[in-house]
Design an enzyme around this catalytic site. Structure first.
Site, PDB file in Angstrom:
ATOM      1  N   GLU A 426       0.711  -1.118  -0.204  1.00 54.62           N
ATOM      2  CA  GLU A 426      -0.013   0.028   0.403  1.00 54.62           C
ATOM      3  C   GLU A 426       0.844   1.483  -0.351  1.00 54.62           C
ATOM      4  O   GLU A 426       0.796   1.786   0.481  1.00 54.62           O
ATOM      5  CB  GLU A 426      -1.204  -0.041   1.956  1.00 54.62           C
ATOM      6  N   GLY A 427       1.676   1.556  -0.319  1.00 58.04           N
ATOM      7  CA  GLY A 427       2.830   2.174  -0.870  1.00 58.04           C
ATOM      8  C   GLY A 427       4.106   2.016   0.263  1.00 58.04           C
ATOM      9  O   GLY A 427       3.651   1.619   1.954  1.00 58.04           O
TER      10      GLY A 427
END
Length: 566
Positions: A426-427
């Site tokens: 998620e980044g």
């Protein structure tokens, strides 16, 4: 593994630290009274303690597997998922129009954290569905919403997100998956996606994939990407799962941890999909899902840190080694330091996440742009510091166990193995930090300064009764303010060089603020003693972090690739 829901922490943080009463005072969330929220968290806590926690070890020792193209899940996961779905926990913040509870994100954040602490491998499944629900609520057509949302919210069907490809990781714009119009309003999706969390299971009636792909007229890069909903089974005219779509799970990844969560390589061979949002606007739609997931992933780190802490505390209270007044290792100063650090760090990360969630709720309830900006500012901090805390505190938990922490049978190592990926997906946390110093300071630091005004006002008030704790917090806020001013004046590349220490330093100062408010709410108690520990021993780290943050990129980029060669 045993787990006790930290309901006292949620009560204190929501009521006395992050101002949840402001959310309850809005028309949108008027039903979320303190009594209702406490009852909801209590019920969720019971499920986590009694149903999910006993499954955590199962997921590690009896991993998901692929048999003849079918994913078989860990023992007990089907029953655990059923408890989550039947309790309504998937749709806790979803629109009541489609069967959701419509509760604030702050409540969802607390519930999700508890589920992550109890069994992270299984919790990943509803988290993916929650993100997809939000993306569809905001961007899908009325027809798609009517068909898919009730089933996703009820848990009858599950959702996933498909971004990554072998050549396109953080650089999503490099993807090669294609979408060809079928001429009937649907599209043929072809390509391969990797690292797809819960890409399939054996306990829901359907699995619905949100897939990023490029239309024939899509330009290169992220601006040419569109988003499609691609179900495993194509719904028939009655909305029931029908014929199989032309997609499959090619393999499951062999991972360091999260063995109970099937991480899939997905192949799409002209699979039928439906456009979500506008053509070539897929990234905007997907970011709706990803921002939800980023706060959720921060909560995963916090949950695992809580689980690791409870595991380490129980061991320290039982393990006899050396002479101490308590008779166990909890009487040794260094063990006491490690446990106090774990408890203080979990509180800090939890308060950041819940403050972010309250800001999201206030933005949605009031439409006030300042609340929205506050939530945006806190999101990368919640994700990065929450997951860093999970990793760091799980490692400390192993250390508390000593040599037994390195032995798998104690379960201490599982927390560390399971949580390690959370700072990556998620980044990555580096990307979160770059977002913080880049996009989130594009306003010249105004959102950060408003937050600092609030923090300094709280410290000023605390000076009246707790000056020795209030003064270092106020001074830390001033140092943070000066650092923001310095970063805003730097070129972007120089900001990036110090982004990670800046984010961590920001979180350190936030922690001082939250611990101080907790001490003010409960003076002369364990809360004040923990605040003193944090403010005296952990908060001072911010000074060195901000020196690093302001150092620019010259000394860093002067180190050439040849200099780094072995």
């Amino acid at each position: 593994m045993p787990y006790r829901a930290p309901l006292d922490d949620y009560r204190l943080i929501l009521n006395d630290v992050v101002g949840f009463d402001r959310v309850s005072a809005t028309e949108k969330f008027a039903e979320a009274t303190p009594e209702m929220v406490e009852a909801i968290l209590g019920e969720a806590g019971k499920m986590c303690e009694q149903v999910l926690a006993p499954l955590n070890r199962n997921g590690d020792l009896d991993p998901a597997r692929l048999e003849n193209g079918v994913v078989r899940t860990s023992k007990g996961f089907s029953e655990g998922y059923k408890a989550i779905a039947e309790g309504g926990w998937i749709g806790i913040s979803a629109d009541p129009e489609h069967g959701g509870m419509g509760l604030p994100m702050a409540v969802t954040t607390a519930v999700n954290e508890m589920m992550a602490a109890a069994c992270l491998s299984l919790q990943l499944n509803p988290l993916m569905s929650q993100g997809q629900i939000e993306a569809l609520e905001h961007h899908a057509s009325e027809e798609l919403r009517a068909l898919y949302l009730p089933k996703l919210i009820s848990g009858e069907w599950a959702g996933t997100m498909n971004l990554t490809e072998p050549q396109a990781g953080s650089d999503v714009g490099a993807l090669s998956t294609k979408a060809e119009p079928n001429g009937d309003g649907t599209y043929a999706i072809s390509g391969q996606k990797i690292y797809i969390t819960w890409g399939d299971n054996d306990f829901t009636g359907n699995v619905c994939h949100l897939v990023l792909a490029r239309l024939p007229d899509g330009v290169p890069g992220t601006k040419g990407i569109s988003l499609f909903l691609v179900p495993k089974l194509i719904p028939d005219e009655n909305g029931n799962p029908g014929v199989a779509n032309t997609l499959k799970v090619v393999s499951l990844e062999h991972k360091l941890g999260l063995h109970g969560s099937p991480t899939c390589v997905m192949q799409y061979d002209g699979a039928k999909g439906w456009l979500v949002g506008e053509p070539h606007d897929g990234m905007r739609a997907m970011f709706t899902m990803m921002n939800n997931a980023r706060l959720g992933v921060g909560g995963q780190g916090i949950g695992v840190a809580e689980g690791a802490y409870q595991h380490a505390l129980a061991y320290a209270n039982e393990r006899k080694q050396g002479r101490t007044p308590e008779g166990t290792i909890i009487g040794h100063a260094d063990v006491r330091r490690m446990l106090a650090t774990m408890k203080a760090e979990v509180f800090t990360a939890r308060a950041i996440a819940l403050d972010c969630a309250v800001s999201l709720d206030m933005g949605r309830a009031t439409g006030d742009a300042e609340w929205t900006a506050r939530a945006a500012l806190l999101t990368p901090i919640a994700k990065a510091f929450g997951t860093d805390t999970g990793i760091d505190m799980a490692s400390v938990g192993v250390q508390v166990h000593g040599g037994m922490g390195f032995i798998e049978e104690t379960g201490a190592a599982q927390y560390l193995r399971d949580v390690r990926v959370t700072s990556i997906y998620e980044g990555t946390n580096g990307i979160q930090a770059m977002d913080l110093v880049g996009r989130k300071l594009m306003d010249g630091g105004e959102a950060a300064f408003r937050l600092l005004d609030e923090m300094e006002a709280a410290a000023e008030k605390a000076r009246e009764t707790m000056p020795k704790l209030a003064e270092p917090v106020w001074q830390a806020c001033e140092t943070l303010r000066e650092t923001v001013e310095a970063l805003v004046a730097l070129p972007m590349q120089e900001r990036f060089a110090g982004a990670v220490p800046f984010l961590r330093g920001f979180a350190r100062v936030l922690g001082g603020h939250y611990h101080l408010k907790a001490a003010m709410a409960q003076p002369d108690t364990a809360r004040e003693r923990l605040a003193k520990f944090y403010i005296t021993r952990l908060l001072p780290e911010h000074a060195g972090l901000f020196v690093h943050a302001k150092a620019g990129d010259a000394g860093l980029m002067a180190i050439t690739p040849d200099d780094l060669a072995v």
